[in-house]
Scaffold this motif. Structure first.
Motif, PDB file in Angstrom:
ATOM      1  N   LYS A 156       0.835  -1.197   0.000  1.00  0.00           N
ATOM      2  CA  LYS A 156       0.000   0.000   0.000  1.00  0.00           C
ATOM      3  C   LYS A 156       0.876   1.256   0.000  1.00  0.00           C
ATOM      4  O   LYS A 156       1.819   1.386   0.777  1.00  0.00           O
ATOM      5  CB  LYS A 156      -0.903  -0.004   1.231  1.00  0.00           C
ATOM      6  CG  LYS A 156      -1.856   1.181   1.291  1.00  0.00           C
ATOM      7  CD  LYS A 156      -2.716   1.110   2.550  1.00  0.00           C
ATOM      8  CE  LYS A 156      -3.634   2.330   2.651  1.00  0.00           C
ATOM      9  NZ  LYS A 156      -4.452   2.297   3.901  1.00  0.00           N
ATOM     10  N   ASN A 157       0.568   2.189  -0.886  1.00  0.00           N
ATOM     11  CA  ASN A 157       1.334   3.447  -1.036  1.00  0.00           C
ATOM     12  C   ASN A 157       2.790   3.194  -1.415  1.00  0.00           C
ATOM     13  O   ASN A 157       3.635   4.075  -1.230  1.00  0.00           O
ATOM     14  CB  ASN A 157       1.289   4.294   0.242  1.00  0.00           C
ATOM     15  CG  ASN A 157      -0.112   4.718   0.609  1.00  0.00           C
ATOM     16  OD1 ASN A 157      -0.969   4.883  -0.253  1.00  0.00           O
ATOM     17  ND2 ASN A 157      -0.362   4.895   1.912  1.00  0.00           N
TER      18      ASN A 157
ATOM     19  N   HIS B  54       3.280   2.926   6.173  1.00  0.00           N
ATOM     20  CA  HIS B  54       2.655   3.782   5.153  1.00  0.00           C
ATOM     21  C   HIS B  54       3.053   5.241   5.351  1.00  0.00           C
ATOM     22  O   HIS B  54       3.279   5.977   4.382  1.00  0.00           O
ATOM     23  CB  HIS B  54       1.129   3.642   5.206  1.00  0.00           C
ATOM     24  CG  HIS B  54       0.652   2.231   5.007  1.00  0.00           C
ATOM     25  ND1 HIS B  54      -0.567   1.785   5.452  1.00  0.00           N
ATOM     26  CD2 HIS B  54       1.261   1.162   4.397  1.00  0.00           C
ATOM     27  CE1 HIS B  54      -0.688   0.496   5.146  1.00  0.00           C
ATOM     28  NE2 HIS B  54       0.396   0.101   4.513  1.00  0.00           N
TER      29      HIS B  54
END
Length: 452
Positions: free
Chosen positions: A324-325, A409
């Motif tokens: 994620k990201n 993140h």
């Protein structure tokens, strides 16, 4: 006067040490040295000394810290040579030299046991710590010298404990074998740093010549010392402690004088923390002056680089969280109290540096900064006009109690904002970004995204 000698038709120089010119007159070309005639004799003597003990092309062919480091390294080698003489005398006395009751067999067995345990120690140490000697050359260089002095002190004391003599000298032999591995490996790492013209062999050979000259001087002084210290334990210990203090001081100054332009974990962490604090990029000299040269035992969150995938994620859901990201060729995670980085096979040196920056950021966030233990996952992030900076000390703290994946993140967001300016800054400051001394393991992983 110049016109009488002829016209200058060519000039040449030998590094920065000598310059010559060729004069042409009446069809004849004459070679003359630049400078006054009176300097020629003195310069020739200095030139011979340089050619024997300094690398070819000095000072352009070596790093700027070469001369200062070699001065302190020569001083420590001299003091170590004298300490070694005292330790050797004690060892010979302990195995029975000069004692009519001692047998050759007993002395030989003791010597063989010492050498055998030393060989085993050398193999085990190289297995356990060999990969650390490049990335932490300064620390291990200083550690080796401290351990060497400890081993010599044990050899001096061994004859006064005859019941434990073999055990003491075998332990000292193990210490010296570790010194041999650590000292030789870190010397090679420093030679790589000093060589600026792919002249490692020349620098290493001249370093050997310098050390041989120093040992020869130490040998001559030892011939005077031995009759004085024989059967005089007080004088032996007094001289040993004097030489040891000189040895350790010279070693400390030697490793402190080294200015490496490549990033290891300590130097990168120092530069990054300074940049996060006030946006200032430290030069290699400033960062090296702050770099610790002793092993530290303060509690920090360790960083492991180049680990297996299962040490970062243990389920497909965690893999999706790690991605994620994240559009970089590496994965980060926090597992068992460590910040772990999993590297892809296509990662470049800049990717490795970015991964390390994120790992350092995460480690600093998870490391308590006071005697009071902080909650396990705290993100300290301040957002001001789009700029991200870490606040510490007397600044305001913003605590966000989050899971470690949220912190990972957050680290991607921080690096997306600051890494490119940081990278340009360190390149402009003189850091070598073509290679690093980060301690990466060999695991490389290719992962698939959810969409693929």
């Amino acid at each position: 006067m110049e016109e009488e000698r002829g016209l200058v038709v060519a000039t040449e120089r030998y590094g920065s040490a000598e310059s010559w010119k060729y004069l042409g007159k009446d069809g004849v070309m004459e070679r003359r040295r630049d400078g006054s005639e009176g300097e020629s004799r003195g310069n020739s003597i200095v030139g011979v000394f340089k050619s024997v003990f300094l690398p070819q092309g000095y000072p352009e062919s070596v790093s700027k810290d070469y001369l200062q480091y070699q001065f302190w390294d020569t001083l420590q080698a001299f003091s170590s040579s004298l300490s070694g003489t005292l330790a050797t005398q004690a060892s010979l006395k302990g195995v029975g030299v000069g004692n009519q009751e001692a047998t050759v067999a007993a002395a030989t067995i003791t010597w063989l046991l010492r050498d055998g345990t030393g060989m085993l120690g050398r193999i085990l140490f190289a297995w356990q710590k060999g990969t650390k000697l490049d990335s932490e050359a300064k620390k291990w260089r200083l550690f080796a010298d401290v351990l060497n002095d400890t081993a010599m002190f044990m050899e001096i004391l061994a004859p006064y404990f005859p019941a434990f003599f073999t055990l003491i000298v075998c332990t000292a032999g193990i210490f010296k074998s570790i010194v041999g591995v650590a000292g030789g490996a870190t010397r090679a790492a420093l030679t790589v740093h000093q060589a600026r013209r792919d002249n490692m062999a020349d620098i290493s050979a001249k370093d050997g010549s310098q050390e041989t000259l120093v040992n020869l001087a130490g040998l001559l002084i030892s011939l005077v010392l031995i009759p004085l210290v024989t059967d005089n334990p007080v004088l032996t210990l007094s001289l040993f402690f004097l030489f040891t203090i000189l040895h350790l001081f010279a070693n400390y100054k030697a490793v402190r004088s080294v200015v490496m332009e490549t990033f290891n974990e300590a130097r990168l962490s120092i530069v990054l923390q300074q940049y996060l604090g006030d946006r200032r990029i430290l030069s290699p000299l400033e960062a090296n002056q702050r770099e610790p040269v002793f092993f530290e035992f303060r509690k920090t969150v360790p960083i492991r680089l180049g680990v297996r995938l299962q040490e970062v994620v243990q389920s497909p859901e965690e893999l999706n969280l790690a991605l994620k990201n994240n559009n970089m060729p590496f994965l980060l995670g926090v597992r068992n109290g460590c910040v772990c980085v999993c590297l892809g096979p296509e990662a470049s040196v800049h990717d490795e540096i970015r991964a390390m920056c994120q790992a350092v950021w995460l480690s600093s966030m998870l490391t308590p900064t006071s005697s009071e233990p902080l909650p396990p996952f705290i993100s300290l992030l301040y957002i001001n006009r789009g700029a991200l900076s870490v606040l510490r000390g007397t600044h305001f703290y913003f605590y966000f109690f989050k899971g470690h994946w949220e912190m990972v993140h957050e680290s991607h967001k921080v690096m997306d904002t600051i890494f490119n300016p940081f990278l340009k800054g360190v390149e402009a400051a003189g850091w070598d970004m073509k290679r690093t001394l980060l301690d990466w393991d060999e695991w490389r992983v290719e992962w698939k995204t959810k969409s693929s």
